[in-house]
Design a protein around this motif. Structure first.
Motif, PDB file in Angstrom:
ATOM      1  N   ALA A  45       0.826  -1.194   0.000  1.00 45.97           N
ATOM      2  CA  ALA A  45       0.000   0.000   0.000  1.00 45.97           C
ATOM      3  C   ALA A  45       0.869   1.257   0.000  1.00 45.97           C
ATOM      4  O   ALA A  45       1.858   1.346   0.738  1.00 45.97           O
ATOM      5  CB  ALA A  45      -0.926   0.007   1.214  1.00 45.97           C
ATOM      6  N   SER A 154       0.410   0.159  -4.540  1.00 43.60           N
ATOM      7  CA  SER A 154      -0.980   0.418  -4.901  1.00 43.60           C
ATOM      8  C   SER A 154      -1.531   1.606  -4.133  1.00 43.60           C
ATOM      9  O   SER A 154      -1.094   1.930  -3.028  1.00 43.60           O
ATOM     10  CB  SER A 154      -1.848  -0.817  -4.621  1.00 43.60           C
ATOM     11  OG  SER A 154      -1.956  -1.047  -3.228  1.00 43.60           O
ATOM     12  N   ASP A 155      -2.508   2.256  -4.749  1.00 48.77           N
ATOM     13  CA  ASP A 155      -3.248   3.336  -4.112  1.00 48.77           C
ATOM     14  C   ASP A 155      -4.700   3.195  -4.536  1.00 48.77           C
ATOM     15  O   ASP A 155      -5.017   2.515  -5.529  1.00 48.77           O
ATOM     16  CB  ASP A 155      -2.690   4.695  -4.538  1.00 48.77           C
ATOM     17  CG  ASP A 155      -3.135   5.835  -3.627  1.00 48.77           C
ATOM     18  OD1 ASP A 155      -3.805   5.566  -2.615  1.00 48.77           O
ATOM     19  OD2 ASP A 155      -2.802   6.989  -3.937  1.00 48.77           O
ATOM     20  N   SER A 156      -5.605   3.831  -3.802  1.00 48.47           N
ATOM     21  CA  SER A 156      -7.030   3.760  -4.111  1.00 48.47           C
ATOM     22  C   SER A 156      -7.434   4.960  -4.953  1.00 48.47           C
ATOM     23  O   SER A 156      -7.231   6.097  -4.539  1.00 48.47           O
ATOM     24  CB  SER A 156      -7.857   3.729  -2.818  1.00 48.47           C
ATOM     25  OG  SER A 156      -7.553   2.582  -2.060  1.00 48.47           O
ATOM     26  N   GLY A 167      -8.188  -0.338  -6.118  1.00 51.06           N
ATOM     27  CA  GLY A 167      -6.740  -0.279  -6.090  1.00 51.06           C
ATOM     28  C   GLY A 167      -6.145  -0.206  -7.483  1.00 51.06           C
ATOM     29  O   GLY A 167      -6.555  -0.943  -8.387  1.00 51.06           O
ATOM     30  N   ALA A 204      -3.073  -4.864  -8.433  1.00 54.10           N
ATOM     31  CA  ALA A 204      -3.391  -3.981  -7.310  1.00 54.10           C
ATOM     32  C   ALA A 204      -4.850  -4.131  -6.889  1.00 54.10           C
ATOM     33  O   ALA A 204      -5.165  -4.135  -5.687  1.00 54.10           O
ATOM     34  CB  ALA A 204      -3.088  -2.532  -7.689  1.00 54.10           C
ATOM     35  N   ALA A 205      -5.742  -4.236  -7.865  1.00 55.29           N
ATOM     36  CA  ALA A 205      -7.166  -4.382  -7.545  1.00 55.29           C
ATOM     37  C   ALA A 205      -7.433  -5.695  -6.817  1.00 55.29           C
ATOM     38  O   ALA A 205      -8.224  -5.745  -5.869  1.00 55.29           O
ATOM     39  CB  ALA A 205      -8.002  -4.301  -8.822  1.00 55.29           C
ATOM     40  N   GLY A 208      -6.405  -5.414  -3.305  1.00 61.31           N
ATOM     41  CA  GLY A 208      -7.294  -4.541  -2.560  1.00 61.31           C
ATOM     42  C   GLY A 208      -8.435  -5.277  -1.887  1.00 61.31           C
ATOM     43  O   GLY A 208      -9.001  -4.778  -0.904  1.00 61.31           O
ATOM     44  N   MET A 211      -6.633  -5.911   1.318  1.00 60.77           N
ATOM     45  CA  MET A 211      -6.163  -4.684   1.975  1.00 60.77           C
ATOM     46  C   MET A 211      -7.319  -3.892   2.574  1.00 60.77           C
ATOM     47  O   MET A 211      -7.220  -3.349   3.667  1.00 60.77           O
ATOM     48  CB  MET A 211      -5.412  -3.806   0.972  1.00 60.77           C
ATOM     49  CG  MET A 211      -4.037  -4.299   0.611  1.00 60.77           C
ATOM     50  SD  MET A 211      -3.225  -3.137  -0.504  1.00 60.77           S
ATOM     51  CE  MET A 211      -1.580  -3.835  -0.580  1.00 60.77           C
ATOM     52  N   GLN A 213     -10.287  -0.747   2.672  1.00 58.29           N
ATOM     53  CA  GLN A 213     -10.221   0.709   2.576  1.00 58.29           C
ATOM     54  C   GLN A 213     -10.336   1.388   3.938  1.00 58.29           C
ATOM     55  O   GLN A 213     -10.295   2.612   4.015  1.00 58.29           O
ATOM     56  CB  GLN A 213     -11.363   1.222   1.685  1.00 58.29           C
ATOM     57  CG  GLN A 213     -11.361   0.688   0.269  1.00 58.29           C
ATOM     58  CD  GLN A 213     -10.279   1.322  -0.586  1.00 58.29           C
ATOM     59  OE1 GLN A 213      -9.796   2.400  -0.294  1.00 58.29           O
ATOM     60  NE2 GLN A 213      -9.897   0.636  -1.645  1.00 58.29           N
TER      61      GLN A 213
END
Length: 248
Positions: A45, A154-156, A167, A204-205, A208, A211, A213
């Motif tokens: 993340a 990864s980022d949202s 992600g 990444a998705a 997620g 991970m 949110q």
């Protein structure tokens, strides 16, 4: 049949500025009994990368510019946050109450310049904001070299035309972020002419899902069982060039 496994690393401590993130992740892999294998990819993340790299900023130390003060009044946002958004922005794309969409210096078009305050400090602590890493692809490359496997940071992101965040890859090393399928046949032999796959975004998705949110506290996920044949390229290749963007 190809089988894909996802493993969230347990027991990672809160990350602080200056921490050896690779060492923390290596310890997490050991605790989980996960020895690195071919086909493994580590998704990290952005938040803990930024924290380790000292990208947290105390709002009390931010002096807003007249432009930030004006835009803060228009949007109802803290002018100090607006100042931080503007510092990393190439241009403002759109703004409305409580939202500023900018083109970030890294090329991303994103809400509030990627600035983050969730899960940064507790409510009793001095307010801070977390900026994106200076060089996410470089951060991924450093982790990849130390840990010995491909890495995606990864980022949202929100998405045009669709609700909800998902992600995406803002940094990557050791794998193809973008896979060009043009010239290859589909299952019926028809030649593909426009197909480009955001491979790192798909990774990444998937990560997620573990991970989360909110308060899940699972910022590192190992994906096991992936396969690819395309050459490695960084996450920066996922940014659509302005000449190809019909909406800029």
């Amino acid at each position: 049949m190809q089988r894909l496994e996802l493993h969230a690393l347990p027991g990672l401590p809160p990350v602080q500025a200056g921490d050896d993130l690779a060492a923390l992740i290596a310890a997490g892999l050991a605790r989980a009994g996960l020895a690195v294998q071919p086909g493994d990819v580590l998704v990290v993340a952005q938040k803990i990368v930024s924290k380790a790299e000292g990208r947290a900023v105390r709002l009390a130390e931010v002096e807003p510019s007249p432009r930030a003060i004006a835009l803060g009044a228009e949007t109802g946002k803290d002018p100090r946050l607006v100042e931080l958004i503007l510092r990393d922005a190439v241009r403002i794309v759109r703004s409305r109450p409580n939202l500023i969409i900018v083109e970030h210096r890294l090329g991303f078009v994103m809400a509030n310049g990627g600035l983050d305050q969730s899960n940064v400090v507790g409510p009793e602590e001095e307010p801070q904001a977390l900026l994106l890493p200076v060089d996410p692809d470089g951060s991924a490359a450093a982790l990849s070299a130390t840990l010995g496997l491909p890495v995606v940071i990864s980022d949202s992101f929100g998405r045009a035309w669709r609700r909800g965040t998902v992600g995406v890859a803002i940094g990557a090393a050791g794998l193809p972020s973008l896979v060009d399928l043009r010239g290859q046949p589909d299952m019926f032999g028809r030649t593909l002419h426009v197909s480009l796959t955001g491979f790192a975004d798909e990774i990444a998705a998937a990560a997620g899902l573990l991970m989360g949110q909110g308060a899940e506290a699972q910022p590192v996920v190992l994906l096991r069982g992936l396969a690819w044949s395309a050459p490695a390229n960084p996450a920066s290749t996922l940014v659509r060039p302005a000449a190809e963007d019909l909406f800029r």
